[in-house]
Structure formats: structure tokens, C-alpha cells
Design a protein around this motif. Structure first.
Motif, PDB file in Angstrom:
ATOM      1  N   PRO A 214     -33.089  12.495 -24.058  1.00  0.00           N
ATOM      2  CA  PRO A 214     -33.367  12.616 -25.489  1.00  0.00           C
ATOM      3  C   PRO A 214     -32.680  11.501 -26.275  1.00  0.00           C
ATOM      4  O   PRO A 214     -31.813  10.793 -25.753  1.00  0.00           O
ATOM      5  CB  PRO A 214     -32.740  13.963 -25.835  1.00  0.00           C
ATOM      6  N   ALA A 215     -33.084  11.351 -27.502  1.00  0.00           N
ATOM      7  CA  ALA A 215     -32.325  10.523 -28.440  1.00  0.00           C
ATOM      8  C   ALA A 215     -31.284  11.438 -29.070  1.00  0.00           C
ATOM      9  O   ALA A 215     -31.629  12.350 -29.824  1.00  0.00           O
ATOM     10  CB  ALA A 215     -33.243   9.927 -29.498  1.00  0.00           C
TER      11      ALA A 215
ATOM     12  N   PHE B 186     -35.582   6.431 -24.250  1.00  0.00           N
ATOM     13  CA  PHE B 186     -34.531   5.961 -25.144  1.00  0.00           C
ATOM     14  C   PHE B 186     -33.459   5.280 -24.300  1.00  0.00           C
ATOM     15  O   PHE B 186     -33.012   5.810 -23.285  1.00  0.00           O
ATOM     16  CB  PHE B 186     -33.960   7.132 -25.944  1.00  0.00           C
ATOM     17  N   PHE B 187     -33.075   4.094 -24.733  1.00  0.00           N
ATOM     18  CA  PHE B 187     -32.230   3.232 -23.910  1.00  0.00           C
ATOM     19  C   PHE B 187     -30.754   3.612 -24.031  1.00  0.00           C
ATOM     20  O   PHE B 187     -30.195   3.632 -25.134  1.00  0.00           O
ATOM     21  CB  PHE B 187     -32.422   1.770 -24.325  1.00  0.00           C
ATOM     22  N   TYR B 188     -30.149   3.883 -22.883  1.00  0.00           N
ATOM     23  CA  TYR B 188     -28.715   4.161 -22.803  1.00  0.00           C
ATOM     24  C   TYR B 188     -28.081   3.215 -21.786  1.00  0.00           C
ATOM     25  O   TYR B 188     -28.399   3.303 -20.594  1.00  0.00           O
ATOM     26  CB  TYR B 188     -28.461   5.613 -22.362  1.00  0.00           C
TER      27      TYR B 188
ATOM     28  N   HIS C 136     -40.405  14.544 -30.982  1.00  0.00           N
ATOM     29  CA  HIS C 136     -40.668  13.173 -30.556  1.00  0.00           C
ATOM     30  C   HIS C 136     -39.418  12.505 -29.985  1.00  0.00           C
ATOM     31  O   HIS C 136     -39.525  11.485 -29.298  1.00  0.00           O
ATOM     32  CB  HIS C 136     -41.209  12.353 -31.725  1.00  0.00           C
ATOM     33  N   PHE C 137     -38.261  13.065 -30.284  1.00  0.00           N
ATOM     34  CA  PHE C 137     -37.011  12.526 -29.748  1.00  0.00           C
ATOM     35  C   PHE C 137     -36.514  13.367 -28.564  1.00  0.00           C
ATOM     36  O   PHE C 137     -35.375  13.281 -28.167  1.00  0.00           O
ATOM     37  CB  PHE C 137     -35.970  12.448 -30.854  1.00  0.00           C
ATOM     38  N   ARG C 138     -37.415  14.208 -28.053  1.00  0.00           N
ATOM     39  CA  ARG C 138     -37.196  15.019 -26.844  1.00  0.00           C
ATOM     40  C   ARG C 138     -36.072  16.041 -27.015  1.00  0.00           C
ATOM     41  O   ARG C 138     -35.311  16.291 -26.086  1.00  0.00           O
ATOM     42  CB  ARG C 138     -36.966  14.116 -25.630  1.00  0.00           C
ATOM     43  N   TRP C 139     -35.995  16.622 -28.203  1.00  0.00           N
ATOM     44  CA  TRP C 139     -35.148  17.782 -28.411  1.00  0.00           C
ATOM     45  C   TRP C 139     -35.976  19.031 -28.105  1.00  0.00           C
ATOM     46  O   TRP C 139     -37.183  19.058 -28.327  1.00  0.00           O
ATOM     47  CB  TRP C 139     -34.666  17.850 -29.860  1.00  0.00           C
ATOM     48  N   GLU C 140     -35.303  20.039 -27.590  1.00  0.00           N
ATOM     49  CA  GLU C 140     -35.949  21.323 -27.346  1.00  0.00           C
ATOM     50  C   GLU C 140     -35.634  22.272 -28.502  1.00  0.00           C
ATOM     51  O   GLU C 140     -34.578  22.183 -29.126  1.00  0.00           O
ATOM     52  CB  GLU C 140     -35.466  21.932 -26.035  1.00  0.00           C
ATOM     53  N   CYS C 141     -36.555  23.168 -28.768  1.00  0.00           N
ATOM     54  CA  CYS C 141     -36.380  24.138 -29.847  1.00  0.00           C
ATOM     55  C   CYS C 141     -36.626  25.537 -29.294  1.00  0.00           C
ATOM     56  O   CYS C 141     -37.676  25.799 -28.693  1.00  0.00           O
ATOM     57  CB  CYS C 141     -37.356  23.844 -30.982  1.00  0.00           C
TER      58      CYS C 141
END
Length: 351
Positions: free
Chosen positions: A219-220, A201-203, A22-27
Motif C-alpha cells: 500500500p501507499a 508504490f516504490f519503497y 486506489h492506494f491499496r488500503w483495506e476497509c
């Protein structure tokens, strides 16, 4: 018993994947693999020594535009198994693993897919408390590097961590916070006030660092997830009639801020307002919702939030219009969620 033990070992894997997607990490699909030690004389006295890899997560950092890999050690512990000894052993093992991963051709072939670059490999210790009974302060087990007294705990200065290497600890409290965010996003979506996919996610663009890539794909980062707040910008959330497929309503574009502090003083909210102002979110014209997801939330949180509005407005000489912008910010406490598994069927329940 063997089946139950195997199920317990799967719990942290299941939880970590559910959270980080959900935080847009890849596995990467390779799991529970060992790779041969590239520095056997340094890391072990054994002739054939290997380092464990439970799973590797990765993402592209929005500021550096480089991929960051997390060689993860996923632990699923009951309450009494979370102690200085188990943490120390896990951190020592991780430190050796990421030292080797940077130079290991086997690790690079399996995980990084980047033969022309030096991959940034960090360690991540993911400590999931599967019985939900761990209520101690996890970092009371951690000693600073200069603590040479007889205090019990893990002395960070004694870990075999090399220069410019990092290990991130995702402890039970942080896991609960992240699960709470994921669960709340789903609840907001069900209520029709948050889109399922159209969020980012805001940067902010910093003085020395500018963001890269499409905002919707960023991603976060681990730094964002462990910070005091997480800012999410979302597009218009549309609601549809399931029977006809017709749109029946929509919720406007805006920001959802997950806040991970207790709100015990008005000063912390004044700092928060200053951040919103510096990021130019206050005058963006978009709705701002603050969702307090701290499990130690103060009973005076709402009162302190209102007090901070008055104090901040007075300190900066705000007129009625700007004070009104602060007063339009919605704040609500989110009930903390824990996932407690049954070791028999690996089904989880909320607690």
C-alpha cells in the motif's frame, strides 16, 4: 432536512473509500459502530460511555510487515464548521477512542482479527469540506504543545494522547491532493500511458529496514501519502481496440512521481534529484514522469526545474550523459481537483 443531513454525513465516507482503495488500503465493512469504553473512570463520568467508530481502515506496512489499523473519524463539514473548536473536540474524542481500542476486547473482536497480537491502532481525523469553500490554512488552527500563550487554536499538548499513540489528520488540502492523484491516474490510463492495475508504490530498501511482500500488493502508507512526493512504478501500459480486442499500442514501463511542493525554488528540485540518485532511479533506464499536483504551484516551476538540472550537474561534476538523464525527466503540472457533492443525491462534481 433530516434526509439532507444524513446525506451530508455520508459524504466523507464515500470520499475516503474512493480515495484509499486506489492506494491499496483495506476497509472493514463494519461502519458507524460504537464500542464500550474500557476505561470509564479515565475517559468519562458516565456509567455507560462508548467511543464512536465511523470506519476502520488498515494495511500491512511494507517495512515492519505488521498491520496498521486506523480508527477513523470522518467529518463532512461546510466551510464555517471547520474551526478550532470542532477540530479540538474531534481530536480529543479520537485520542480517547484509540487509547481504549488498544485494550478493548470488543474492538479487537470486531476489527483486528488478531487475538494473539497487540494491534497497532492509530487515529485518523478525515476532514472533508463538502462545499469546497474552505481556503484557509488548516494547520493555522493547530498550536504546538509548548505554546502556552493566549493564541487561539488547538493546543496539541492538551490532548489526552497517550505515549506511543498517533493521530493522523487528513485535512481538506491533503484530500484534494489525493483526489487529484486518483483522478490523474485514471486520465493517464485513459490516454494509454498508465496501466489500470499493474502498478506499485516504490519503497527503497533502507539501511536498517528492508521491504516485505510482493511489490504489487504494497500500500501507499500514510507517511508516503503525506510526504513531498509519491513514487509509483508501473508496468507496460497496453492499449486495445475495443471493437476487435487487438492490441494497438503500448507505453513503456516507468515511474510516475506525484510531487506535492510548489517548485518555487530550484533548491527543492536539487533535493529531489538527489533522492532519485540515491534510490538509483536515474540510471534505471526507465522513463520518469513528474506530475506536480500542488494547488499552490509556482509559475516559475518549469524554469526552476531547468535551473536545478544545471546547478545539480555542475555541483556533482556530471558529464553530458548524466546531465542528459536529468533532462529526459518529464515534468508537468496537474490541475488540482476537488469533489463537491450535492447533498440531495450524493453525486459529486469536479471543481
Amino acid at each position: 432536512m433530516a434526509g439532507e443531513t444524513s446525506n451530508i454525513s455520508q459524504m466523507a465516507n464515500k470520499v475516503s473509500e474512493e480515495i484509499f482503495k486506489h492506494f491499496r488500503w483495506e476497509c472493514l465493512n463494519l461502519k458507524d459502530e460504537n464500542f464500550p469504553c474500557a476505561k470509564p473512570n479515565k475517559h468519562s463520568t458516565k456509567d455507560e460511555y462508548t467511543h464512536p467508530v465511523d470506519v476502520v481502515f488498515y494495511y500491512t506496512d511494507p517495512y515492519t510487515n505488521k498491520r496498521v489499523f486506523f480508527n477513523a473519524d470522518l467529518k463532512s463539514y461546510k466551510r464555517d464548521s471547520i474551526n478550532p473548536s470542532s477540530i479540538r473536540n474531534a481530536l480529543r474524542s479520537l485520542a480517547k477512542a484509540i487509547d481504549c481500542a488498544r485494550v478493548s476486547p470488543v474492538w479487537r473482536d470486531r476489527y483486528s482479527y488478531m487475538q494473539d497480537e497487540q494491534p497497532e491502532v492509530r487515529g485518523m481525523l478525515f476532514v472533508y469540506n463538502h462545499d469546497g469553500e474552505f481556503h484557509k490554512h488548516f494547520y493555522s488552527y493547530i498550536r504546538p504543545p509548548d505554546d502556552e500563550g493566549k493564541k487561539r487554536g488547538v493546543n496539541l499538548g492538551k490532548l489526552p494522547l497517550e505515549k506511543n499513540q498517533q493521530i493522523h489528520i487528513v485535512d481538506p488540502k491533503l484530500i484534494s491532493y489525493l483526489i487529484t492523484i486518483v483522478n490523474d491516474m485514471k486520465v493517464l490510463h485513459f490516454d494509454g500511458t498508465f496501466p489500470k492495475k499493474n502498478y506499485s508504490f516504490f519503497y527503497p530498501d533502507l539501511r536498517l529496514h528492508k521491504t516485505h511482500g510482493e511489490s504489487s500488493s504494497r500500500p501507499a502508507t500514510i507517511e508516503m501519502l503525506t510526504g513531498p512526493f509519491l513514487i509509483i512504478k508501473h508496468e507496460v501500459a497496453k492499449r486495445f481496440d475495443e471493437s476487435t480486442g487487438e492490441q494497438i499500442g503500448e507505453y513503456p514501463m516507468g515511474f510516475v512521481v506525484y510531487y506535492n511542493r510548489s517548485g518555487s525554488t530550484h533548491h527543492e528540485f536539487m533535493y529531489f534529484f538527489d533522492m532519485l540518485s540515491n534510490y538509483q532511479l536515474l540510471e534505471s533506464g526507465l522513463k520518469i514522469r513528474v506530475r506536480v499536483a500542488c494547488d499552490e504551484c509556482s509559475s516559475e516551476m518549469i524554469s526552476n526545474f531547468s535551473k536545478a538540472i544545471d546547478a545539480y550537474s555542475q555541483a556533482w561534476g556530471f558529464d553530458g550523459y548524466k546531465k542528459g538523464l536529468l533532462q529526459e525527466i518529464e515534468i508537468e503540472r496537474v490541475e488540482t481537483v476537488k469533489k463537491v457533492f450535492s447533498s440531495v443525491d450524493i453525486g459529486w462534481r469536479d471543481s
